[in-house]
Scaffold this motif. Sequence first.
Motif, PDB file in Angstrom:
ATOM      1  N   LYS A 226       0.838  -1.203   0.000  1.00 32.44           N
ATOM      2  CA  LYS A 226       0.000   0.000   0.000  1.00 32.44           C
ATOM      3  C   LYS A 226       0.871   1.251   0.000  1.00 32.44           C
ATOM      4  O   LYS A 226       0.597   2.233  -0.719  1.00 32.44           O
ATOM      5  N   ARG A 227       1.939   1.219   0.787  1.00 31.46           N
ATOM      6  CA  ARG A 227       2.860   2.366   0.821  1.00 31.46           C
ATOM      7  C   ARG A 227       3.532   2.573  -0.529  1.00 31.46           C
ATOM      8  O   ARG A 227       3.900   3.692  -0.894  1.00 31.46           O
ATOM      9  N   ALA A 228       3.688   1.459  -1.269  1.00 28.49           N
ATOM     10  CA  ALA A 228       4.302   1.554  -2.596  1.00 28.49           C
ATOM     11  C   ALA A 228       3.292   1.959  -3.664  1.00 28.49           C
ATOM     12  O   ALA A 228       3.659   2.160  -4.825  1.00 28.49           O
ATOM     13  N   GLY A 229       2.011   2.059  -3.263  1.00 33.26           N
ATOM     14  CA  GLY A 229       0.985   2.510  -4.194  1.00 33.26           C
ATOM     15  C   GLY A 229       0.124   1.412  -4.787  1.00 33.26           C
ATOM     16  O   GLY A 229      -0.624   1.649  -5.742  1.00 33.26           O
ATOM     17  N   TYR A 230       0.205   0.186  -4.222  1.00 36.70           N
ATOM     18  CA  TYR A 230      -0.547  -0.942  -4.769  1.00 36.70           C
ATOM     19  C   TYR A 230      -1.389  -1.584  -3.672  1.00 36.70           C
ATOM     20  O   TYR A 230      -0.913  -1.801  -2.557  1.00 36.70           O
ATOM     21  N   THR A 231      -2.635  -1.894  -3.999  1.00 35.72           N
ATOM     22  CA  THR A 231      -3.557  -2.449  -3.005  1.00 35.72           C
ATOM     23  C   THR A 231      -3.851  -3.914  -3.315  1.00 35.72           C
ATOM     24  O   THR A 231      -4.557  -4.232  -4.280  1.00 35.72           O
ATOM     25  N   TYR A 232      -3.264  -4.781  -2.500  1.00 34.36           N
ATOM     26  CA  TYR A 232      -3.497  -6.218  -2.642  1.00 34.36           C
ATOM     27  C   TYR A 232      -3.576  -6.833  -1.250  1.00 34.36           C
ATOM     28  O   TYR A 232      -2.817  -6.461  -0.352  1.00 34.36           O
ATOM     29  N   GLU A 233      -4.456  -7.825  -1.108  1.00 34.53           N
ATOM     30  CA  GLU A 233      -4.668  -8.468   0.183  1.00 34.53           C
ATOM     31  C   GLU A 233      -3.574  -9.465   0.527  1.00 34.53           C
ATOM     32  O   GLU A 233      -3.199  -9.619   1.685  1.00 34.53           O
ATOM     33  N   SER A 234      -3.056 -10.159  -0.506  1.00 34.85           N
ATOM     34  CA  SER A 234      -2.063 -11.194  -0.260  1.00 34.85           C
ATOM     35  C   SER A 234      -1.214 -11.411  -1.502  1.00 34.85           C
ATOM     36  O   SER A 234      -1.595 -11.000  -2.607  1.00 34.85           O
ATOM     37  N   PRO A 235      -0.076 -12.097  -1.366  1.00 35.72           N
ATOM     38  CA  PRO A 235       0.768 -12.398  -2.533  1.00 35.72           C
ATOM     39  C   PRO A 235       0.047 -13.235  -3.580  1.00 35.72           C
ATOM     40  O   PRO A 235       0.333 -13.137  -4.766  1.00 35.72           O
ATOM     41  N   MET A 236      -0.897 -14.093  -3.155  1.00 37.12           N
ATOM     42  CA  MET A 236      -1.642 -14.895  -4.121  1.00 37.12           C
ATOM     43  C   MET A 236      -2.566 -14.037  -4.964  1.00 37.12           C
ATOM     44  O   MET A 236      -2.741 -14.270  -6.156  1.00 37.12           O
ATOM     45  N   LYS A 237      -3.143 -13.009  -4.341  1.00 32.19           N
ATOM     46  CA  LYS A 237      -4.049 -12.121  -5.066  1.00 32.19           C
ATOM     47  C   LYS A 237      -3.318 -11.349  -6.153  1.00 32.19           C
ATOM     48  O   LYS A 237      -3.814 -11.202  -7.275  1.00 32.19           O
ATOM     49  N   VAL A 238      -2.133 -10.864  -5.846  1.00 33.33           N
ATOM     50  CA  VAL A 238      -1.404 -10.082  -6.841  1.00 33.33           C
ATOM     51  C   VAL A 238      -0.924 -10.967  -7.980  1.00 33.33           C
ATOM     52  O   VAL A 238      -0.958 -10.575  -9.152  1.00 33.33           O
ATOM     53  N   ALA A 239      -0.494 -12.190  -7.673  1.00 35.01           N
ATOM     54  CA  ALA A 239      -0.014 -13.095  -8.725  1.00 35.01           C
ATOM     55  C   ALA A 239      -1.137 -13.480  -9.672  1.00 35.01           C
ATOM     56  O   ALA A 239      -0.894 -13.767 -10.853  1.00 35.01           O
ATOM     57  N   ASP A 240      -2.385 -13.493  -9.172  1.00 30.77           N
ATOM     58  CA  ASP A 240      -3.528 -13.884  -9.997  1.00 30.77           C
ATOM     59  C   ASP A 240      -4.315 -12.693 -10.522  1.00 30.77           C
ATOM     60  O   ASP A 240      -5.436 -12.848 -11.012  1.00 30.77           O
ATOM     61  N   ASP A 241      -3.745 -11.493 -10.423  1.00 22.39           N
ATOM     62  CA  ASP A 241      -4.414 -10.302 -10.931  1.00 22.39           C
ATOM     63  C   ASP A 241      -4.653 -10.465 -12.435  1.00 22.39           C
ATOM     64  O   ASP A 241      -3.710 -10.694 -13.198  1.00 22.39           O
ATOM     65  N   PRO A 242      -5.918 -10.358 -12.904  1.00 24.94           N
ATOM     66  CA  PRO A 242      -6.215 -10.508 -14.337  1.00 24.94           C
ATOM     67  C   PRO A 242      -5.417  -9.545 -15.209  1.00 24.94           C
ATOM     68  O   PRO A 242      -5.165  -9.839 -16.384  1.00 24.94           O
ATOM     69  N   GLU A 243      -5.002  -8.423 -14.634  1.00 31.49           N
ATOM     70  CA  GLU A 243      -4.228  -7.454 -15.399  1.00 31.49           C
ATOM     71  C   GLU A 243      -2.902  -8.045 -15.862  1.00 31.49           C
ATOM     72  O   GLU A 243      -2.338  -7.632 -16.879  1.00 31.49           O
ATOM     73  N   PHE A 244      -2.413  -9.029 -15.119  1.00 27.29           N
ATOM     74  CA  PHE A 244      -1.117  -9.627 -15.442  1.00 27.29           C
ATOM     75  C   PHE A 244      -1.275 -11.027 -16.034  1.00 27.29           C
ATOM     76  O   PHE A 244      -0.362 -11.842 -15.981  1.00 27.29           O
ATOM     77  N   ALA A 245      -2.448 -11.314 -16.596  1.00 27.68           N
ATOM     78  CA  ALA A 245      -2.750 -12.684 -17.040  1.00 27.68           C
ATOM     79  C   ALA A 245      -2.064 -13.075 -18.341  1.00 27.68           C
ATOM     80  O   ALA A 245      -1.775 -14.246 -18.557  1.00 27.68           O
TER      81      ALA A 245
END
Length: 313
Positions: A226-245
């Motif tokens: 969040k401090r870096a400007g990104y909102t994710y609940e967990s490492p699994m959520k960010v890895a599965d972000d559809p934006e990076f599919a």
Amino acid sequence: MPMKRSTALLVTAGATALAVSVSVPLVRSLNDTDSPARETGAPAERTLAPAPSGTPAKDFVLSLPLAAYSLTREQQVLLDRAQIRLQETCVRRLSSSDLPPREVPDASAAVEPSRRYGIVDMESAKRYGYQSPDTPSSTASLPRPNETQAMLLSGRTSAGKALKTYKGHAVPEGGCNAESRDAIYKDHDKEPGIAVAQQIDIDSYKRSLQDSRVSAAFSDWSRCMKRAGYTYESPMKVADDPEFADANYSKRERSVAVADVTCKFEVRLPQTWIAVESAIQKKMIERRQSALTHLSESQKLMVQRARRVLAEK
């Protein structure tokens, strides 16, 4: 081009060895008591040896206790090379022709770290974001046998029918591929320890996610992101972000991945997670030690057979 790969659930190093596969590989939670409440709920707090403080990403190695019951990369290379040798011998026996020379990549070839806990390799994050780097070699790049050799290897004609004889020679069922594999693996695929190890691999990962220390590390990681400007609940959520599919990784994807790895090691998430899951796996291994020991013995026999094949002139 690199392709998207989701967080791996199986132990990378063991995938091939366990499923033989790996996967590693490849690829298996129990608590301190047998009470039903403990077995179905989150693991109770346990005292763990603290993870090394300040371990940089480049020095982190994901190796869990279950890896002791998987084939090493060196051993798998040995098995693969022995099978190739036997395939060559079989095809030569049946057709008097030589297969194109094939080589198994050396075990020292660079391999990306496991993504069991999400991406942990900073160089990969900088270059590929959440995509998997290109592998240095693949089956597609190997010299291809001619049509006759392909039939002898598979034991089937180009029309898909079983090939039982060739020029008066009996073709082994399943072809030279099956014959060479059977000579090395024997009955290894029937080992009960394979299923035991795979279940431990899966269950220990699931249980680790329920541990309060891992959950707290996720929260710390999320705040760091969040401090870096990104909102994710967990490492699994960010890895599965559809934006990076897709495989067309963007500058933003690489930036998020770099922040992801940075935050993981800033809050010591990988070190905490591996300590928690290691404790879980050790308990599970103790309870299924007999099956796993038998699995190891079977693996040793495979390696011995492979060495004998490669030692023959």
